[in-house]
Design a protein around this motif. Structure first.
Motif, mmCIF file in Angstrom:
data_model
loop_
_atom_site.group_PDB
_atom_site.id
_atom_site.type_symbol
_atom_site.label_atom_id
_atom_site.label_comp_id
_atom_site.label_asym_id
_atom_site.label_seq_id
_atom_site.Cartn_x
_atom_site.Cartn_y
_atom_site.Cartn_z
ATOM 1 N N ARG A 195 10.306 -15.826 -12.895
ATOM 2 C CA ARG A 195 11.428 -15.795 -13.837
ATOM 3 C C ARG A 195 12.314 -14.596 -13.496
ATOM 4 N NH1 ARG A 195 12.409 -16.731 -19.562
ATOM 5 N NH2 ARG A 195 10.493 -17.888 -19.790
ATOM 6 N N ASP A 196 13.596 -14.742 -13.689
ATOM 7 C CA ASP A 196 14.546 -13.658 -13.401
ATOM 8 C C ASP A 196 14.295 -13.045 -12.018
ATOM 9 O OD1 ASP A 196 15.415 -14.088 -15.965
ATOM 10 O OD2 ASP A 196 14.129 -12.504 -16.796
ATOM 11 N N HIS A 197 13.981 -13.874 -11.066
ATOM 12 C CA HIS A 197 13.732 -13.429 -9.690
ATOM 13 C C HIS A 197 12.551 -12.474 -9.568
ATOM 14 C CE1 HIS A 197 17.409 -15.484 -8.993
ATOM 15 N NE2 HIS A 197 18.119 -14.608 -9.670
ATOM 16 N N LYS A 198 11.617 -12.578 -10.515
ATOM 17 C CA LYS A 198 10.362 -11.837 -10.397
ATOM 18 C C LYS A 198 9.248 -12.862 -10.155
ATOM 19 C CE LYS A 198 12.772 -8.360 -11.855
ATOM 20 N NZ LYS A 198 13.606 -7.828 -10.771
ATOM 21 N N LEU A 199 8.292 -12.508 -9.323
ATOM 22 C CA LEU A 199 7.190 -13.415 -9.036
ATOM 23 C C LEU A 199 5.857 -12.748 -9.347
ATOM 24 C CD1 LEU A 199 5.948 -15.997 -7.721
ATOM 25 C CD2 LEU A 199 6.109 -14.814 -5.519
ATOM 26 N N GLY A 200 5.040 -13.447 -10.169
ATOM 27 C CA GLY A 200 3.693 -12.970 -10.443
ATOM 28 C C GLY A 200 2.692 -13.944 -9.836
ATOM 29 N N ILE A 201 1.637 -13.397 -9.221
ATOM 30 C CA ILE A 201 0.591 -14.244 -8.644
ATOM 31 C C ILE A 201 -0.721 -13.882 -9.323
ATOM 32 C CG2 ILE A 201 -0.626 -14.907 -6.537
ATOM 33 C CD1 ILE A 201 1.817 -13.919 -4.949
ATOM 34 N N SER A 202 -1.456 -14.890 -9.775
ATOM 35 C CA SER A 202 -2.707 -14.625 -10.479
ATOM 36 C C SER A 202 -3.741 -14.025 -9.542
ATOM 37 C CB SER A 202 -3.253 -15.918 -11.075
ATOM 38 O OG SER A 202 -4.589 -15.704 -11.497
ATOM 39 N N ALA A 252 4.697 -15.751 3.411
ATOM 40 C CA ALA A 252 3.697 -15.904 2.344
ATOM 41 C C ALA A 252 2.541 -14.928 2.557
ATOM 42 C CB ALA A 252 3.181 -17.342 2.315
ATOM 43 N N LEU A 253 2.100 -14.825 3.805
ATOM 44 C CA LEU A 253 0.959 -13.962 4.106
ATOM 45 C C LEU A 253 1.269 -12.495 3.799
ATOM 46 C CD1 LEU A 253 -1.842 -13.535 5.310
ATOM 47 C CD2 LEU A 253 -0.823 -13.611 7.591
ATOM 48 N N LEU A 254 2.490 -12.068 4.142
ATOM 49 C CA LEU A 254 2.846 -10.658 3.945
ATOM 50 C C LEU A 254 2.971 -10.289 2.469
ATOM 51 C CD1 LEU A 254 5.297 -10.248 6.927
ATOM 52 C CD2 LEU A 254 3.079 -9.124 6.629
ATOM 53 N N LEU A 255 3.190 -11.292 1.631
ATOM 54 C CA LEU A 255 3.227 -10.999 0.198
ATOM 55 C C LEU A 255 1.816 -10.794 -0.347
ATOM 56 C CD1 LEU A 255 6.062 -13.237 -1.232
ATOM 57 C CD2 LEU A 255 6.112 -10.892 -0.391
ATOM 58 N N SER A 314 11.251 -7.181 3.469
ATOM 59 C CA SER A 314 10.560 -5.891 3.497
ATOM 60 C C SER A 314 10.638 -5.208 2.130
ATOM 61 C CB SER A 314 11.176 -5.003 4.590
ATOM 62 O OG SER A 314 10.936 -3.658 4.325
ATOM 63 N N ALA A 315 11.805 -5.276 1.491
ATOM 64 C CA ALA A 315 11.954 -4.669 0.159
ATOM 65 C C ALA A 315 11.041 -5.365 -0.853
ATOM 66 C CB ALA A 315 13.401 -4.750 -0.300
ATOM 67 N N LEU A 316 10.904 -6.673 -0.695
ATOM 68 C CA LEU A 316 10.031 -7.418 -1.604
ATOM 69 C C LEU A 316 8.577 -6.974 -1.430
ATOM 70 C CD1 LEU A 316 9.667 -9.670 -3.652
ATOM 71 C CD2 LEU A 316 9.681 -11.336 -1.784
ATOM 72 N N VAL A 317 8.159 -6.807 -0.195
ATOM 73 C CA VAL A 317 6.790 -6.326 0.060
ATOM 74 C C VAL A 317 6.617 -4.915 -0.507
ATOM 75 C CG1 VAL A 317 5.176 -5.629 1.874
ATOM 76 C CG2 VAL A 317 6.400 -7.791 2.079
ATOM 77 N N LEU A 318 7.645 -4.087 -0.322
ATOM 78 C CA LEU A 318 7.565 -2.718 -0.834
ATOM 79 C C LEU A 318 7.514 -2.678 -2.363
ATOM 80 C CD1 LEU A 318 10.047 -0.980 1.630
ATOM 81 C CD2 LEU A 318 7.562 -0.664 1.543
ATOM 82 N N SER A 319 7.994 -3.742 -3.005
ATOM 83 C CA SER A 319 7.962 -3.763 -4.471
ATOM 84 C C SER A 319 6.530 -3.823 -4.986
ATOM 85 C CB SER A 319 8.776 -4.941 -5.014
ATOM 86 O OG SER A 319 8.065 -6.159 -4.863
#
Ligand SMILES: [Zn+2]
Lengths: 313, 453
Positions: B83-90, B151-154, B186-191
């Protein structure tokens, strides 16, 4: 003061190797070669390397080698200097460097030296003084330092020295005890320690000791067991180790042990891991803790292993 | 059927497809995190009522089969939250998801490399139709590698082989926006992993690739600096982040260096315990010095010195103000060591450079006398411990004493003697032995080093 729980740490290390059923351990598989080096060197320092099946380890290490001569962090992973040094160190522990085509490994490393004397970590070109250390340490262990331009390599490392006496990753990078170890180690191996202002660097290094006796890696940081190695080995190489309180440091490291299940953590009461277990034991070895093998501060291998390589048993 | 049963028994490949689908449908995701299953309930309640907006949009635009697949696996949003460009993974699915992503990536990467080698061998064999068919399948493999490595890098931020595979695919491309996408990934991974060495290193690789080819490098560098600031706010004393910022300095213009220095001064004033942010200022100021030396060599003008002289003076005053306001902060005192040393070396001794080596040991420049008196005054005011047992005040006294000792040792010999004469009978050392006995080894050996103190 407590004692070093040798048996429990041995058990912990052997157990960690087999854990493959949780995310936290599986997600580290890309650097398993580093893990092998940390775990196996710890076992050797504790005098328990014979509990490990040499053939199993050696054949796995060799499966991680690439055509280029470099090693990956695990089977099927890309080669990098970080894992190449660990591979050579692991083979050295078992006196198995002879299974290597040392020319091929050395050519891979030498091929990563840049015009300014620095080293890239792999073909993608990231430069860091850590890679300078790795290249120099590894080539020295393989008796092939002549394959690189040592003078330029030293010049580059010296260009990463800061006004506080410490060293960073690249010229102008912040001083960090880990980088200091790499630079001092590389200068020590190449006989170039005269480039260091020992009093100035020694001052910076012993200011890393905090009230609890532990060492941090940079100003304002909490103490951490792994810096027992980075800071202490550097102080020994520049002959300033008498500037810190060794007794308090021994106590700090021992306080970081998990006395029930073995292993050492970064700080008292944190969760243990192999990395900090190795640096804790290695630190104690530098502090001449009774019952431990001596470790060489530059090569980060037991002294008897280093002697075997350079003086043939 | 319980929710848990659904994803435990569910096909890990389904999970991977679903993740990759979300990533493709919402390319603007800028934050990812691992969430405990219990938090999903709270997140969904917080969101309240209608389904999360982005997943909602995704589902509307999706073709029917994928849509049903996603809603089947992600029952009640218990696996992925978007939601709102945020991603949560269980956290419950991390292990099977990681394994699926790794296997998919490794297989695709191996095939891609084999194919690529073959195409190199075939180069020049000249069969047009075979070649075009060949490049089509190479394109498909490239897409697979890019999709699975993302996907793997996340899930595993320092999986070097996955970052490398992206570099391999990209290194043959000329299309500028693709490189910008890498900065986003890269910024997404750094988040979720702000210390990831590989993610920071990937950014440098991208910037080196485009540095000679793009017209807006200055703008990119500025954005990079801003990103480090943002990350440094959440991730304190992050060496990797600040190291990246220091690296950027060599790509900055002279104007940018000056701008950075003034723009982030207030920020530094709010993060006085972050040694890295002061080191960054050190880096910027040394770059200014280098530039001014170069100018002097070219023009022979000493007037270019004025601006930097001013900058140094202001930084010294600002630092003194902070030292007096924030009691016992190591980073502030260390920054002062740097500032003072350079001041003495490059500014205060300018005129009387030679005097030091002559017989006139009293002819130290006027500037220098004023400066030294000020530093001694600062030391005395900070080392007065008013019967105060508070640790901060003790640290303050220790830092001030080590500061003045350090300076004594670092400045050139004749200045040192003068300073030592002013330090009444070993003032700092007595103080250090009183409040900082655990470092007695160091102070004792310094006694020998510094002569009379
Ligand atoms: Zn640590």
């Amino acid at each position: 003061m407590g004692e070093l729980e040798v048996e429990k740490h041995v058990k912990y290390i052997l157990l960690v190797e087999k854990r493959k059923d949780d995310f936290e351990s599986v997600v580290m598989e890309h650097l398993r070669m580093n893990g092998a080096y940390w775990g196996l060197t710890t076992l050797d320092l504790l005098g328990k390397l014979e509990t490990v099946d040499t053939e199993e380890v050696v054949s796995w290490v060799m499966k991680c080698q690439h055509e280029s001569g470099g090693f990956g962090g695990n089977v099927g992973h890309d080669p990098h200097l970080l894992y190449t040094l660990s591979s050579v160190q692991v083979l050295a522990l078992f006196d198995k460097i002879n299974v290597l085509d040392t020319d091929r490994v050395s050519n891979y490393i030498a091929g990563l030296q840049n015009d300014d004397g620095s080293f890239s970590g792999d073909m993608w070109g990231e430069v860091d003084t850590r890679f300078s250390y790795i290249a120099i340490c590894c080539l020295s262990l393989l008796h092939h330092l002549d394959k690189i331009n040592v003078e330029k390599a030293v010049k580059y490392i010296v260009s990463c020295k800061n006004l506080d006496g410490g060293f960073g990753c690249t010229p102008g990078g912040e001083s960090h005890a880990g980088q200091v170890f790499c630079c001092v180690g590389a200068l020590s191996i190449t006989g170039s320690l005269h480039h260091i202002d020992k009093d100035l660097l020694g001052w910076w290094l012993c200011e890393r000791q905090v009230k609890s006796g532990g060492l941090n890696g940079r100003p304002e940081k909490l103490p951490d067991v792994c810096y027992s190695w980075w800071v202490l080995s550097s102080l020994i190489m520049i002959d300033r180790v008498h500037w810190i309180d060794k007794e308090k440091l021994v106590k700090f490291i021992l306080d970081c042990q998990d006395k029930e299940n073995g292993g050492i953590s970064d700080r008292p009461d944190d969760a243990v891991d192999v990395y900090h277990t190795y640096f804790g034991v290695a630190g104690l070895s530098l502090l001449e803790y009774p019952g431990l093998k001596a470790i060489d501060p530059a090569y980060a291998l037991p002294v008897d292993v280093v002697n075997r390589i350079f003086f043939g048993r | 059927m319980s929710e848990e049963g659904l994803y435990c028994e569910g096909d890990p490949l389904d999970l991977l497809n679903q993740l990759e689908y979300i990533l493709e449908s919402d390319p603007l995701i800028d934050e990812v995190g691992f969430i405990h299953p219990s938090q999903f309930v709270a997140l969904n309640e917080e969101a309240g009522g209608p389904p999360p907006s982005s997943v909602g949009t995704v589902l509307q635009s999706a073709d029917e089969s994928v849509k049903s697949k996603i809603s089947n696996t992600n029952v009640l949003n218990t696996v992925f939250w978007n939601r709102d460009h945020k991603l949560g993974i269980s956290t419950k699915v991390l292990l099977p998801l990681y394994n699926a992503a790794k296997h998919a990536f490794m297989a695709a990467n191996e095939q891609y490399k084999m194919h690529k080698n073959l195409s190199v061998e075939r180069d020049g064999s000249g069969n047009g139709s075979v070649l075009s068919c060949y490049s089509t399948s190479l394109n498909i493999l490239e897409t697979q590698v890019m999709k699975h490595s993302r996907a793997l890098l996340l899930l595993s931020c320092d999986f070097g082989t996955a970052w490398n595979s992206r570099k391999l695919v990209l290194s043959k491309k000329q299309h500028f926006p693709i490189f910008m996408d890498e900065l986003l990934l890269s910024a997404l991974v750094l988040s979720y992993s702000p210390k990831s060495e590989s993610a920071w290193s990937h950014r440098r690789w991208v910037i080196k690739m485009i540095a000679g080819k793009c017209s807006n490098l200055q703008e990119i560098v500025e954005k990079e600096s801003e990103l480090v600031k943002k990350i440094a706010e959440k991730s304190k004393m992050n060496y990797r982040a600040w190291n990246h910022r220091c690296w950027l300095v060599s790509y900055m213009s002279g104007g940018q260096v000056l701008h950075e220095l003034s723009k982030y001064r207030d920020w530094a004033g709010l993060h006085i315990a972050d040694n890295s942010c002061f080191h960054y200022r050190t880096r910027l100021m040394l770059r200014m010095l280098e530039d001014s030396w170069q100018k002097q060599n070219v023009n022979g003008c000493s007037g270019c010195n004025f601006e930097i002289h001013q900058v140094w003076k202001e930084e010294l005053d600002w630092n003194e103000m902070l030292i007096k306001r924030y009691i016992g902060r190591e980073a502030l005192w260390l920054h002062r060591r740097f500032l003072s040393l350079c001041w003495i070396k490059h500014f205060a001794t300018d005129i009387h450079d030679a005097s030091c080596h002559s017989d006139h040991k009293t002819s130290t420049s006027h500037d220098m006398v004023i400066f030294m008196d000020n530093e001694l005054g600062l030391f005395r005011s900070c080392s007065a411990i008013l019967d105060n047992d508070f640790e901060d005040f003790q640290s303050h006294a220790i830092f001030s004493a080590t500061y003045i000792l350090w300076l004594t040792k670092q400045v050139s010999e004749c200045l040192g003697i003068e300073l030592r004469e002013k330090l009444l009978a070993g003032e700092p050392k007595t103080l250090l032995n009183k409040v900082c006995l655990e470092k007695a080894f160091l102070w004792d050996s310094l006694g020998g080093l510094c002569g009379c103190i």
